[in-house]
Design an enzyme around this catalytic site. Structure first.
Site, mmCIF file in Angstrom:
data_model
loop_
_atom_site.group_PDB
_atom_site.id
_atom_site.type_symbol
_atom_site.label_atom_id
_atom_site.label_comp_id
_atom_site.label_asym_id
_atom_site.label_seq_id
_atom_site.Cartn_x
_atom_site.Cartn_y
_atom_site.Cartn_z
ATOM 1 N N GLY A 122 0.799 -1.219 0.000
ATOM 2 C CA GLY A 122 0.000 0.000 0.000
ATOM 3 C C GLY A 122 0.834 1.272 0.000
ATOM 4 O O GLY A 122 0.636 2.157 -0.821
ATOM 5 N N ALA A 123 1.783 1.341 0.929
ATOM 6 C CA ALA A 123 2.605 2.539 1.044
ATOM 7 C C ALA A 123 3.751 2.253 2.006
ATOM 8 O O ALA A 123 3.742 1.234 2.689
ATOM 9 C CB ALA A 123 1.780 3.716 1.561
ATOM 10 N N HIS A 130 -1.880 6.266 8.367
ATOM 11 C CA HIS A 130 -1.054 5.144 8.827
ATOM 12 C C HIS A 130 0.440 5.456 8.645
ATOM 13 O O HIS A 130 1.228 5.325 9.586
ATOM 14 C CB HIS A 130 -1.442 3.876 8.050
ATOM 15 C CG HIS A 130 -0.640 2.660 8.394
ATOM 16 N ND1 HIS A 130 -1.094 1.713 9.288
ATOM 17 C CD2 HIS A 130 0.574 2.234 7.966
ATOM 18 C CE1 HIS A 130 -0.184 0.757 9.399
ATOM 19 N NE2 HIS A 130 0.842 1.044 8.595
ATOM 20 N N GLU A 131 0.811 5.869 7.449
ATOM 21 C CA GLU A 131 2.232 6.133 7.187
ATOM 22 C C GLU A 131 2.710 7.329 8.008
ATOM 23 O O GLU A 131 3.826 7.333 8.514
ATOM 24 C CB GLU A 131 2.488 6.362 5.697
ATOM 25 C CG GLU A 131 1.994 5.251 4.774
ATOM 26 C CD GLU A 131 2.384 3.843 5.182
ATOM 27 O OE1 GLU A 131 3.447 3.672 5.806
ATOM 28 O OE2 GLU A 131 1.608 2.901 4.891
ATOM 29 N N HIS A 134 3.447 6.300 11.528
ATOM 30 C CA HIS A 134 4.700 5.548 11.647
ATOM 31 C C HIS A 134 5.888 6.460 12.001
ATOM 32 O O HIS A 134 6.899 5.976 12.496
ATOM 33 C CB HIS A 134 5.039 4.853 10.324
ATOM 34 C CG HIS A 134 4.533 3.448 10.196
ATOM 35 N ND1 HIS A 134 4.627 2.521 11.203
ATOM 36 C CD2 HIS A 134 3.962 2.790 9.138
ATOM 37 C CE1 HIS A 134 4.125 1.355 10.782
ATOM 38 N NE2 HIS A 134 3.703 1.498 9.529
HETATM 39 N N1 TRP Z 1 5.722 -0.664 6.270
HETATM 40 C C1 TRP Z 1 4.709 -0.646 5.244
HETATM 41 C C2 TRP Z 1 3.407 -0.300 5.954
HETATM 42 O O1 TRP Z 1 3.106 0.820 6.174
HETATM 43 C C3 TRP Z 1 4.566 -1.966 4.555
HETATM 44 C C4 TRP Z 1 5.296 -2.132 3.274
HETATM 45 C C5 TRP Z 1 5.329 -1.265 2.250
HETATM 46 C C6 TRP Z 1 6.039 -3.247 2.835
HETATM 47 N N2 TRP Z 1 6.023 -1.799 1.216
HETATM 48 C C7 TRP Z 1 6.457 -3.001 1.541
HETATM 49 C C8 TRP Z 1 6.370 -4.453 3.411
HETATM 50 C C9 TRP Z 1 7.199 -3.914 0.806
HETATM 51 C C10 TRP Z 1 7.125 -5.371 2.693
HETATM 52 C C11 TRP Z 1 7.532 -5.113 1.399
HETATM 53 O O2 TRP Z 1 2.699 -1.086 6.427
HETATM 54 ZN ZN ZN Z 2 2.593 0.085 8.462
#
Ligand code: TRP
Ligand code: ZN
Length: 875
Positions: A269-270, A305-306, A309
């Site tokens: 997703g992102a 969400h992002e 983080h």
């Molecule tokens: N950390 C990302 C999230 O917000 C997840 C993610 C994005 C991811 N791209 C990825 C995990 C590629 C593994 C591979 O949840």
């Molecule tokens: Zn995440």
């Protein structure tokens, strides 16, 4: 032999040791070229003083790199002092402190796996989580190595006017006549999975956010110039998320600039890279003409969400990937609460629980079942699961409920201050909650290590004065975990009297309580003047399966009277499950089953105007996949027939009322993605769905008009889906017109592929085959692959499980092809056949053969892990 191999390559939590070397500073210089991109890195290495740290040589990760220079303290390293095997660079007899300089070349232009540095529509971008940084340069690619990064990006000036990386831009300049460079400095030490770089010809939407303490943050959202008009919703969502995090958690943004870049080729997703989020276009672009209501809400949720983080993930990060839920579970909890606050908390809660029960409970029943903190894995990419994310969020939610909001906030304050700048564990998180709440959470911690969905079985009795509940908990065995211990299960409950009002549960008049179940079996009693109807697991207070033998009368009563939105919805779900279950044995009773539901649904419809969104959810019959998952043996065709017959009968019997809802919920004025309008559209489309299922003669025209004349994608796509699903007159023409209208809008065309792949029945197989050959189908674009193949494999059981096995053939051929292009996406898609052991013969044999054949060929490590687990689950 295969088992032996799998066991060998497993990585275990029990084996964790701190790294032998730390990297304090990283200076990167990335020279982007059409071919021959060169990455120069300078690392300040220091041997880890921790006594428990790994000892010995310095071993750096590095995958598919071509080393050009390796130097220590400025001196080229002799050939016998280093060794590179294509995965690891071993440096022998390195001083305890030194500077390592490496130069490597890489090939982003041929990178279709979309890990590391790659090219998407002419733009360079990166994806480093979880282990992509090792495909860019030599580095200890593990989250417990935190470093300060300075990054210089160089590229052709005309083709790549925008050059971005983490942190703040500190210098820029030209290089000859046609190239330029920009240098970025990120003052916050971070693990390399948060590194990002972007170079492209991008348009930008600019804004400013003033923090509570009065700092102005520059907000920038980058996209292709043609998508500049689709960025307003993401920007508004970002500002709302920033304000919410200040108010709710006391957390402010830390850098002076926050950037988001929209990318068409993206595996997930992102990604929350420090100061430079990279987003799948599907999670950032939004425009009424091209984006559905669900799309608008997804953008709001993912942007938040992002953003969240930045604290839960970046400032405080994970010690190792077993702790993935530390950041993901907590951040999902934060984004769910945010979305609930922005829209309707009840509707959001029901949607989240619906997803958890349909998808996470299914994961728990299958070969991929694992704890929120797994004990081992082969490929970490395969563990970005609903268990880590959504069940992980439920564990945080339970702690919030157990502590109460004030103590929970004290706990998060403690967590962020104690661990700022560190890489920590889920245990560290619970420690903070324990300390802030003054509660012993030792038994609660089992939720993190024990896989599977706990079964909560409740029985009751009433003797004229005392009402007694007997609660039993047990968790079924999961792969590698035969025995389970009792958990601390918070069970929120109320008791409803005959008038529908909750009865006082104690002398102080309180009408809701939270039982804290700790034993395998416990009893609790209440003095009440009448036999009550129990309202159990209110708000879905724990991620368990509740087994209580509700009578139909009790369920109708709860649906009519319960003040808890989740329990009302759950009562409706139980009524639908019961009806479908009975229809599997008596397929001709659909009219009678529908007639039995009608009085309750009429009551729901009578109150529809109070909350259209919640009403739409109450009127939604579980999908075929969720219905079939309740059965010991997957009866694909039976479930399809039973569900279709029930929906159709309800459509006929309530036809007049569905038309009332269609009229009453027409939204007026220009499209708004606001919760009330979204609710009205969802109820209206629910009503249209019932009418289409009923075979209402007007529907072909009505939906054809709606599809043609809609001023928003929610109406247009909703109408198209119903036309196709029920194969109504004009559906092919509508599909053709839709494609003609939207052929330049990739995200809309993804939906066009998905609609066709979702039409039930084996006839869809030839449609899928034809679409695979369509000019606009592209194996390299995950959104497109998910639209077509993800929908076919994950949401169309009567096509995938076609009786002759043709669906399995098509599916496994596609997996083989996809695996050569993008292993992460292929492995994820392979999970669709995790239900293998519950298939009846001969389907089980046919699918197993197809999977064996796939595994016998050349497959990636990602896909192999998933296939082996699935095949091993067959008895
Ligand atoms: N950390 C990302 C999230 O917000 C997840 C993610 C994005 C991811 N791209 C990825 C995990 C590629 C593994 C591979 O949840
Ligand atoms: Zn995440």
């Amino acid at each position: 032999m295969r088992d032996g191999q799998a066991a060998q390559s497993a990585i275990r939590l029990a084996d964790y040791r701190p790294p032998a070397f730390l990297v304090d500073q990283v200076t990167l210089d990335v020279d982007l070229r059409e071919t021959g991109t060169r990455v120069s890195a300078s690392l300040t290495l220091r041997r880890n003083p921790a006594p428990e740290a790994e000892q010995g040589d310095c071993v750096l990760d590095g995958v598919a790199l071509t080393p050009e220079r390796i130097a220590v303290n400025g001196e080229q390293l002799a050939d016998d002092r280093w060794h590179y095997d294509g995965r690891h660079l071993t440096l022998r007899a390195l001083p305890d402190q030194c500077t390592l300089d490496t130069v490597v070349t890489i090939a982003p232009e041929t990178n279709t796996a979309l890990e590391g540095l790659y090219v998407s529509k002419g733009m360079f971008c990166t994806q480093c989580e979880a282990e992509g940084f090792r495909r860019i340069t030599f580095f200890p690619d593990r989250p417990d190595v935190l470093s300060r990064f300075v990054t210089t990006v160089r590229a052709d000036k005309a083709a790549f006017p925008v050059l971005l990386s983490n942190g703040n831009p500190v210098a820029r300049g030209d290089e000859g006549s046609d190239r330029h460079w920009v240098r970025w400095e990120d003052p916050f030490p971070k693990p390399c999975y948060l590194f990002a770089l972007v170079a492209g010809d991008l348009a930008c939407l600019d804004d400013v956010y003033r923090t509570g303490s009065g700092r102005d943050i520059s907000l920038q959202i980058y996209a292709e110039p043609r998508d500049l008009n689709k960025l307003d919703h993401a920007m508004a969502s970002l500002k709302a998320a920033m304000a919410w995090d200040e108010k709710t958690y006391g957390l402010e943004y830390d850098l002076d600039i926050y950037m988001i870049v929209a990318v068409s080729h993206f595996n997930m997703g992102a990604m929350e890279n420090k100061g430079l989020n990279i987003f799948n276009t599907a999670c950032v672009l939004a425009h009424p003409a091209t984006t559905t209501d669900a799309g608008f809400q997804r953008v709001e949720a993912v942007v938040a969400h992002e953003y969240f983080h930045n604290w839960s993930g970046n400032r405080v990060t994970c010690r190792d990937w077993f702790q993935l839920s530390l950041k993901e579970g907590f951040t999902v909890f934060r984004d769910q609460t945010f979305s609930g606050d922005m829209n309707s908390a009840t509707v959001k809660r029901v949607e989240d629980v619906d997803m958890l029960r349909a998808v996470q409970f299914a994961e728990d029943r299958g070969p991929m079942a694992h704890p929120v903190r797994p004990a081992e894995y082969q490929k970490i990419d395969n563990f970005y699961t609903v268990t880590i994310y959504e069940k992980g969020a439920e564990l945080v939610r339970m702690q919030h409920e157990l502590l109460g909001p004030e103590a929970f906030r004290r706990g998060t304050d403690l967590y962020f201050s104690r661990f700022d700048g560190q890489a920590v564990t889920t245990d560290d998180f619970v420690d903070c909650m324990e300390q802030a709440g003054g509660q012993d959470l030792s038994q609660f911690r089992r939720w993190y290590s024990q896989a599977g969905t706990p079964q909560l079985t409740v029985q009751d009795s009433y003797d004229g004065t005392t009402y007694t509940l007997t609660l039993k908990q047990s968790t079924p065995a999961t792969p590698g975990q035969p025995e389970k211990l009792p958990l601390l299960v918070p069970v929120a409950m109320a008791l409803l009297g005959a008038d529908g009002q909750p009865l006082p549960l104690s002398a102080d008049g309180q009408t809701e309580t939270v039982l804290q179940l700790t034993e395998a079996q416990q009893q609790v009693s209440f003095e009440v003047p009448e036999r009550p109807v129990p309202s159990l697991l209110r708000g879905f207070s724990a991620p368990v399966e509740l087994n209580y033998d509700y009578s139909t009368e009790q369920l109708r009563f709860l649906l009519a009277h319960d003040t808890d939105g989740y329990c009302r919805w759950d009562a409706a779900q139980r009524l639908y499950h019961g009806a479908v279950q009975r229809l599997l044995d008596e397929p001709r009773q659909a009219e009678a089953e529908a007639a039995a539901l009608v009085p309750a649904l009429e009551q729901v419809l009578a109150r529809a105007a109070d909350d259209p969104a919640a009403t739409a959810l109450l009127l939604t019959i579980p999908g075929e996949v969720a219905l079939a998952d309740r059965l010991p043996v997957l009866d694909v065709d039976g479930v399809h027939e039973a569900r279709a017959a029930l929906v159709s009968a309800l459509g006929r019997q309530l036809a007049a009322q569905w038309w009332v809802q269609v009229e009453a919920n027409e939204t007026s004025g220009p499209y708004r993605p606001a919760a009330d309008d979204i609710g009205r559209r969802s109820l209206r489309h629910r009503a249209l769905g019932y009418l289409a299922a009923a075979g209402d003669k007007q529907m072909a025209d009505f939906l054809g008009d709606l599809c043609r004349n809609a001023d928003n994608m929610t109406d247009e796509l909703g109408a198209l889906r119903l036309l196709c699903h029920y194969r109504l007159a004009g559906s092919e023409a509508a599909l053709a017109a839709f494609a003609e209208r939207w052929r330049d809008e990739a995200l809309v065309m993804d939906q066009w592929f998905a609609v066709q792949a979702s039409v039930p029945g084996a006839a869809t197989l030839s449609r899928v085959e034809a679409l695979l050959a369509h000019d606009d189908f592209d194996w390299r674009v995950p959104n497109r692959v998910r639209g077509l193949l993800g929908t076919f494999a994950g949401a169309n059981p009567t096509a995938l499980h076609a009786a002759d096995g043709k669906g399995y053939e098509l599916y496994t051929q596609c997996l083989a092809r996809l695996d050569t292009v993008n292993p992460q996406v292929a492995a994820r898609m392979a999970n669709a056949c995790a239900r293998l052991p519950r298939l009846p013969v001969p389907r089980q044999t046919l699918l197993a053969q197809a999977l064996e054949q796939l595994l016998a060929g050349t497959v990636s490590d990602n896909l192999r892990e998933v296939l082996e687990r699935i095949l091993a689950s067959r008895d």
